[in-house]
Motif scaffolding. Structure first.
Motif, PDB file in Angstrom:
ATOM      1  N   LEU A   1       0.828  -1.207   0.000  1.00 12.47           N
ATOM      2  CA  LEU A   1       0.000   0.000   0.000  1.00 12.47           C
ATOM      3  C   LEU A   1       0.858   1.252   0.000  1.00 12.47           C
ATOM      4  N   THR A   2       0.296   2.309  -0.541  1.00 14.43           N
ATOM      5  CA  THR A   2       0.965   3.607  -0.528  1.00 14.43           C
ATOM      6  C   THR A   2       0.020   4.631   0.071  1.00 14.43           C
ATOM      7  N   SER A   3       0.571   5.650   0.702  1.00 10.35           N
ATOM      8  CA  SER A   3      -0.268   6.758   1.164  1.00 10.35           C
ATOM      9  C   SER A   3       0.595   7.996   1.396  1.00 10.35           C
ATOM     10  N   HIS A   4      -0.059   9.146   1.246  1.00 12.76           N
ATOM     11  CA  HIS A   4       0.580  10.417   1.624  1.00 12.76           C
ATOM     12  C   HIS A   4      -0.141  11.028   2.826  1.00 12.76           C
ATOM     13  N   LEU A   5      -1.023  10.283   3.446  1.00  8.92           N
ATOM     14  CA  LEU A   5      -1.846  10.892   4.502  1.00  8.92           C
ATOM     15  C   LEU A   5      -1.013  11.300   5.720  1.00  8.92           C
ATOM     16  N   PRO A   6      -1.335  12.429   6.328  1.00 10.07           N
ATOM     17  CA  PRO A   6      -0.673  12.781   7.584  1.00 10.07           C
ATOM     18  C   PRO A   6      -1.134  11.824   8.685  1.00 10.07           C
ATOM     19  N   VAL A   7      -0.349  11.752   9.738  1.00 12.54           N
ATOM     20  CA  VAL A   7      -0.568  10.719  10.764  1.00 12.54           C
ATOM     21  C   VAL A   7      -1.966  10.800  11.369  1.00 12.54           C
ATOM     22  N   HIS A   8      -2.537  11.995  11.473  1.00 10.90           N
ATOM     23  CA  HIS A   8      -3.846  12.092  12.124  1.00 10.90           C
ATOM     24  C   HIS A   8      -5.007  11.658  11.234  1.00 10.90           C
ATOM     25  N   LEU A   9      -4.728  11.379   9.960  1.00  9.53           N
ATOM     26  CA  LEU A   9      -5.780  10.879   9.070  1.00  9.53           C
ATOM     27  C   LEU A   9      -5.584   9.413   8.706  1.00  9.53           C
ATOM     28  N   PHE A  10      -4.445   8.837   9.047  1.00 15.83           N
ATOM     29  CA  PHE A  10      -4.158   7.459   8.625  1.00 15.83           C
ATOM     30  C   PHE A  10      -4.965   6.473   9.473  1.00 15.83           C
ATOM     31  N   PRO A  11      -5.502   5.409   8.820  1.00 18.13           N
ATOM     32  CA  PRO A  11      -6.352   4.455   9.547  1.00 18.13           C
ATOM     33  C   PRO A  11      -5.754   4.046  10.892  1.00 18.13           C
ATOM     34  N   LYS A  12      -6.553   4.148  11.924  1.00 17.60           N
ATOM     35  CA  LYS A  12      -5.998   3.957  13.259  1.00 17.60           C
ATOM     36  C   LYS A  12      -5.632   2.500  13.538  1.00 17.60           C
ATOM     37  N   SER A  13      -6.195   1.573  12.743  1.00 17.51           N
ATOM     38  CA  SER A  13      -5.858   0.156  12.965  1.00 17.51           C
ATOM     39  C   SER A  13      -4.370  -0.122  12.710  1.00 17.51           C
ATOM     40  N   TYR A  14      -3.719   0.736  11.934  1.00 14.00           N
ATOM     41  CA  TYR A  14      -2.273   0.543  11.699  1.00 14.00           C
ATOM     42  C   TYR A  14      -1.495   0.531  13.016  1.00 14.00           C
ATOM     43  N   PHE A  15      -1.882   1.408  13.923  1.00 12.06           N
ATOM     44  CA  PHE A  15      -1.056   1.628  15.107  1.00 12.06           C
ATOM     45  C   PHE A  15      -1.086   0.437  16.069  1.00 12.06           C
ATOM     46  N   SER A  16      -2.104  -0.393  15.955  1.00 17.38           N
ATOM     47  CA  SER A  16      -2.140  -1.586  16.807  1.00 17.38           C
ATOM     48  C   SER A  16      -1.811  -2.842  15.999  1.00 17.38           C
ATOM     49  N   SER A  17      -1.444  -2.667  14.717  1.00 17.04           N
ATOM     50  CA  SER A  17      -1.113  -3.824  13.875  1.00 17.04           C
ATOM     51  C   SER A  17       0.390  -4.072  13.892  1.00 17.04           C
ATOM     52  N   LYS A  18       0.806  -5.122  13.147  1.00 11.70           N
ATOM     53  CA  LYS A  18       2.244  -5.367  12.993  1.00 11.70           C
ATOM     54  C   LYS A  18       2.704  -4.940  11.594  1.00 11.70           C
ATOM     55  N   ALA A  19       1.849  -4.247  10.849  1.00 15.50           N
ATOM     56  CA  ALA A  19       2.183  -3.849   9.485  1.00 15.50           C
ATOM     57  C   ALA A  19       3.462  -3.018   9.463  1.00 15.50           C
ATOM     58  N   LYS A  20       4.252  -3.215   8.411  1.00 15.22           N
ATOM     59  CA  LYS A  20       5.522  -2.473   8.312  1.00 15.22           C
ATOM     60  C   LYS A  20       5.351  -1.237   7.440  1.00 15.22           C
ATOM     61  N   MET A  21       5.927  -0.160   7.881  1.00 17.09           N
ATOM     62  CA  MET A  21       5.836   1.086   7.131  1.00 17.09           C
ATOM     63  C   MET A  21       7.220   1.659   6.873  1.00 17.09           C
ATOM     64  N   ILE A  22       7.445   2.075   5.631  1.00 17.88           N
ATOM     65  CA  ILE A  22       8.696   2.759   5.281  1.00 17.88           C
ATOM     66  C   ILE A  22       8.353   4.204   4.948  1.00 17.88           C
ATOM     67  N   TYR A  23       8.951   5.117   5.667  1.00 17.67           N
ATOM     68  CA  TYR A  23       8.696   6.539   5.450  1.00 17.67           C
ATOM     69  C   TYR A  23       9.892   7.141   4.705  1.00 17.67           C
ATOM     70  N   ILE A  24       9.635   7.792   3.586  1.00 15.79           N
ATOM     71  CA  ILE A  24      10.723   8.464   2.857  1.00 15.79           C
ATOM     72  C   ILE A  24      10.536   9.969   2.994  1.00 15.79           C
ATOM     73  N   ALA A  25      11.578  10.634   3.456  1.00 15.50           N
ATOM     74  CA  ALA A  25      11.553  12.100   3.544  1.00 15.50           C
ATOM     75  C   ALA A  25      12.575  12.668   2.568  1.00 15.50           C
ATOM     76  N   ARG A  26      12.299  13.868   2.088  1.00 13.23           N
ATOM     77  CA  ARG A  26      13.207  14.514   1.136  1.00 13.23           C
ATOM     78  C   ARG A  26      13.390  15.967   1.540  1.00 13.23           C
ATOM     79  N   ASN A  27      14.523  16.532   1.175  1.00 13.80           N
ATOM     80  CA  ASN A  27      14.763  17.953   1.415  1.00 13.80           C
ATOM     81  C   ASN A  27      13.523  18.754   1.010  1.00 13.80           C
TER      82      ASN A  27
END
Ligand code: A3P
Length: 284
Positions: A94-120
């Motif tokens: 899955l992909t998303s650009h959502l800010p943390v306060h809009l991202f499905p809350k079930s993620y935070f209690s799951s074991k799903a892996k997330m990779i965050y890429i930041a750029r200048n």
């Protein structure tokens, strides 16, 4: 036209599933085996999509050549992603650009892996400026200085860059969250790919890693984009450029001295208290 927004974040009616975003927060079920790419727009999302696609195919690019990124890694908040996701088997990408306060809350209690890429963020402004023009919510954005001002105020699609990164960085000590930067990928793609493999618990041979690196280069990715029909009709018609230059420091060709000073002042204010070693772009 009125710009739709959800909890203060502006979206684009034509491409976002605006009605569903608020409901998804409560109802979307993130699964333990999900692999999620999270970015602020224009930070290297497609680069990471291809890297992870290649890691899961042991370096074989045929998946990339035949299926566009938005089908391999649907955006949960986009109209064209929603239906695709429902029918996917594990592991879902899955992909998303959502800010943390809009991202499905079930993620935070799951074991799903997330990779965050930041750029200048300076380069994000320039890349976003070129990308957003055709979609313009605001016709004044065709002038760089106007887009620049809107970006600093957080008054652009997906909201403030500063809020986005600060919100998600609250996850950085979690072992299901990997924080990487666009600049790091540029500096040593191999080291980054190996880091990602460890995070995803994928073991690749040297040969397979070489193939990942080759197929994730800017030139080869551009070629694949044409083959897999990534430049979908809509984007093509609106002359949206997904891959422009793919370099670090392009902002220097756009910012005036005054804009650089304004930006630096705001950056210092907003990023105060964060470990600056996390952000290698301060050197470029
Ligand atoms: P530019 O507009 O500066 O060229 P996203 O995928 O999040 O929309 O990010 C797009 C940016 O990532 C574009 O930046 C694009 O060129 C860059 N990019 C994509 N693939 C890349 C690669 N293989 N190497 C370097 N940059 C890449």
């Amino acid at each position: 036209d009125e710009v739709p927004s959800v909890k203060g974040i502006p979206f684009i009616q034509k491409i976002h599933n605006v009605e569903a975003i608020e409901k998804m927060y409560d109802e979307f079920e993130v699964r333990d085996k999900d692999v999620i790419i999270m970015t602020y727009p224009k930070s290297g999302t497609h680069w990471m999509i291809d890297i992870i696609s290649l890691i899961y195919s042991n370096g074989d690019p045929s998946w990339i050549k035949s299926v566009p990124a938005w089908k391999r890694f649907p955006w949960i908040e986009m109209k064209n992603g929603f239906e695709l996701i429902k029918n996917k088997e594990d592991p879902r990408f899955l992909t998303s650009h959502l800010p943390v306060h809009l991202f499905p809350k079930s993620y935070f209690s799951s074991k799903a892996k997330m990779i965050y890429i930041a750029r200048n963020p300076r380069d994000v402004i320039v890349s976003y400026y070129h990308f957003i023009n055709p979609f313009a919510l605001d016709s004044s954005w065709s002038a760089f200085e106007n887009f620049f001002e809107s970006f600093l105020r957080g008054n652009v699609v997906y909201g403030s860059w500063f809020d986005h990164i600060k919100g998600w960085l609250s996850m950085r000590n979690s072992e299901k969250f990997l924080f990487l930067t666009y600049e790091e990928l540029h500096q040593d793609l191999k080291v980054s790919v190996e880091k990602i493999c460890r995070f995803l618990r994928k073991k690749l041979s040297e040969e397979e890693i070489s193939s990942v690196l080759e197929n994730a280069s800017f030139q080869v990715m551009e070629k694949h984009r044409l083959e897999n029909n990534e430049s979908i009709e809509y984007l093509r018609r609106n002359q949206v450029v997904l891959m422009r230059k793919g370099i670090c420091g392009e902002w220097k060709n756009y910012f005036t001295v005054a804009q650089m000073e304004t930006f630096n002042k705001l950056y210092q204010e907003k990023m105060e208290g964060l470990d600056q070693d996390l952000f290698p772009w301060n050197q470029c």
